[in-house]
Design a protein around this motif. Structure first.
Motif, PDB file in Angstrom:
ATOM      1  N   THR A 196      11.392  -0.135  -8.468  1.00  0.00           N
ATOM      2  CA  THR A 196      12.778   0.262  -7.973  1.00  0.00           C
ATOM      3  C   THR A 196      12.645   0.427  -6.621  1.00  0.00           C
ATOM      4  OG1 THR A 196      13.153   1.687  -9.999  1.00  0.00           O
ATOM      5  CG2 THR A 196      14.503   2.160  -7.870  1.00  0.00           C
ATOM      6  N   ILE A 197      11.617   0.941  -6.063  1.00  0.00           N
ATOM      7  CA  ILE A 197      11.788   1.078  -4.313  1.00  0.00           C
ATOM      8  C   ILE A 197      11.071  -0.182  -3.807  1.00  0.00           C
ATOM      9  CG2 ILE A 197      11.238   3.471  -4.593  1.00  0.00           C
ATOM     10  CD1 ILE A 197       8.472   3.069  -3.824  1.00  0.00           C
ATOM     11  N   SER A 198      10.769  -1.355  -4.299  1.00  0.00           N
ATOM     12  CA  SER A 198      10.141  -2.427  -3.982  1.00  0.00           C
ATOM     13  C   SER A 198      11.241  -3.174  -2.962  1.00  0.00           C
ATOM     14  CB  SER A 198       9.437  -3.425  -4.751  1.00  0.00           C
ATOM     15  OG  SER A 198       8.307  -2.584  -5.462  1.00  0.00           O
ATOM     16  N   ILE A 230      13.955  -2.223  -1.906  1.00  0.00           N
ATOM     17  CA  ILE A 230      14.401  -1.260  -0.646  1.00  0.00           C
ATOM     18  C   ILE A 230      13.257  -1.763   0.515  1.00  0.00           C
ATOM     19  CG2 ILE A 230      14.775   0.897   0.200  1.00  0.00           C
ATOM     20  CD1 ILE A 230      15.395   1.676  -2.683  1.00  0.00           C
ATOM     21  N   PHE A 231      12.067  -1.542   0.185  1.00  0.00           N
ATOM     22  CA  PHE A 231      11.141  -1.937   1.299  1.00  0.00           C
ATOM     23  C   PHE A 231      11.052  -3.209   1.640  1.00  0.00           C
ATOM     24  CE2 PHE A 231       9.272   2.144   0.023  1.00  0.00           C
ATOM     25  CZ  PHE A 231       8.312   2.428   1.283  1.00  0.00           C
ATOM     26  N   LEU A 232      11.454  -4.231   0.856  1.00  0.00           N
ATOM     27  CA  LEU A 232      11.595  -5.796   1.378  1.00  0.00           C
ATOM     28  C   LEU A 232      12.621  -5.762   2.403  1.00  0.00           C
ATOM     29  CD1 LEU A 232       9.460  -6.491  -0.935  1.00  0.00           C
ATOM     30  CD2 LEU A 232      11.140  -8.430  -1.124  1.00  0.00           C
ATOM     31  N   TYR A 233      13.897  -5.080   2.029  1.00  0.00           N
ATOM     32  CA  TYR A 233      14.985  -4.833   2.892  1.00  0.00           C
ATOM     33  C   TYR A 233      14.584  -4.315   4.329  1.00  0.00           C
ATOM     34  CZ  TYR A 233      19.365  -3.613   4.769  1.00  0.00           C
ATOM     35  OH  TYR A 233      20.514  -3.246   5.691  1.00  0.00           O
ATOM     36  N   LEU A 234      13.910  -3.234   4.139  1.00  0.00           N
ATOM     37  CA  LEU A 234      13.366  -2.464   5.594  1.00  0.00           C
ATOM     38  C   LEU A 234      12.328  -3.305   6.227  1.00  0.00           C
ATOM     39  CD1 LEU A 234      12.826   0.995   3.877  1.00  0.00           C
ATOM     40  CD2 LEU A 234      14.628   0.237   5.384  1.00  0.00           C
ATOM     41  N   TYR A 235      11.475  -4.193   5.661  1.00  0.00           N
ATOM     42  CA  TYR A 235      10.625  -5.064   6.338  1.00  0.00           C
ATOM     43  C   TYR A 235      11.463  -6.414   6.863  1.00  0.00           C
ATOM     44  CZ  TYR A 235       6.454  -2.108   5.575  1.00  0.00           C
ATOM     45  OH  TYR A 235       5.627  -1.156   5.817  1.00  0.00           O
ATOM     46  N   SER A 280       0.732  -1.140   0.006  1.00  0.00           N
ATOM     47  CA  SER A 280      -0.062   0.068  -0.048  1.00  0.00           C
ATOM     48  C   SER A 280       0.862   1.300   0.142  1.00  0.00           C
ATOM     49  CB  SER A 280      -0.934   0.006   1.437  1.00  0.00           C
ATOM     50  OG  SER A 280      -1.743  -0.971   1.251  1.00  0.00           O
ATOM     51  N   THR A 281       2.061   1.057   0.643  1.00  0.00           N
ATOM     52  CA  THR A 281       2.935   2.358   0.881  1.00  0.00           C
ATOM     53  C   THR A 281       3.444   2.554  -0.498  1.00  0.00           C
ATOM     54  OG1 THR A 281       3.358   1.923   3.043  1.00  0.00           O
ATOM     55  CG2 THR A 281       4.817   3.396   1.902  1.00  0.00           C
ATOM     56  N   ILE A 282       3.814   1.357  -0.885  1.00  0.00           N
ATOM     57  CA  ILE A 282       4.652   1.615  -2.409  1.00  0.00           C
ATOM     58  C   ILE A 282       3.539   2.144  -3.382  1.00  0.00           C
ATOM     59  CG2 ILE A 282       5.768   0.151  -4.295  1.00  0.00           C
ATOM     60  CD1 ILE A 282       6.887  -1.681  -2.057  1.00  0.00           C
TER      61      ILE A 282
END
Length: 199
Positions: A147-149, A151-156, A122-124
């Motif tokens: 591109t940002i996905s 990064i988000f997987l890493y953050l999560y 939802s954020t992405i």
């Protein structure tokens, strides 16, 4: 390794369901030879209208969700399900029965993200929609999302393998957008119009 390959094949089987091509045939339109020739949501929207575009988007998302959850339950794990998601993108972009020319995989990619983690997805997607409203470039929005996905997987705190599979999926999407990237750099990329007219 065998289960990973099987999951990928399951995904490919779902991915080759080409909604834009099928709906176009029903409507008497050869989407492959209309507009950009791409078998995805944006070209369906431009060549067949908003209702067809929405239906293509829903089906392309749904096939990714179906492949993800089937593999998750068959093989028992999020990583295997992500291999299936990768397979969906491969099948969508390179359907063997259409001379390996399909869509660009973004709708299915979004479906995979929501299966992985709803809040993250939802954020992405919110970031992507913001870019779309500001720029009206669907291609740029798609590239921002993929591109940002990772990064988000890493953050999560997803596993390294899961992130690598996601990056591989992202690379496929970038390859499919090489023409769009060139047009964006040269200022010739088409914009979407929210008023019903094509620009």
């Amino acid at each position: 390794m065998v289960m990973r390959i099987l999951a990928l094949l399951v995904g490919y089987g779902f991915g080759i369901i080409q909604a834009a091509y099928i709906i176009g045939k029903i409507r008497g339109i050869d989407v492959k030879n209309s507009g950009s020739g791409n078998l995805g949501t944006t070209n369906a929207l431009r060549t067949m209208g908003s209702s067809a575009g929405l239906l293509v988007f829903i089906i392309d998302v749904a096939k990714a969700v179906a492949a993800f959850w089937l593999s998750y339950n068959l093989f028992g794990g999020i990583v295997f399900a992500m291999y299936a998601g990768f397979g969906v993108i491969l099948g969508h972009c390179f359907p063997f029965y259409l001379k390996f020319k399909g869509g660009k995989g973004i709708a299915s990619y979004v479906g995979i993200l929501f299966c992985i983690h709803i809040l993250m997805a939802s954020t992405i997607l919110a970031v992507g929609v913001a870019f779309l409203i500001i720029t009206k470039y669907m291609s740029l929005t798609s590239l921002i999302i993929v591109t940002i996905s990772p990064i988000f997987l890493y953050l999560y705190l997803f596993t390294t393998e899961a992130i690598i599979v996601n990056i591989a999926t992202t690379i496929i999407c970038f390859i499919m957008h090489k023409g769009n990237i060139s047009r964006l750099l040269h200022g010739t990329e088409r914009r979407l119009s929210f008023g019903g007219e094509k620009e």
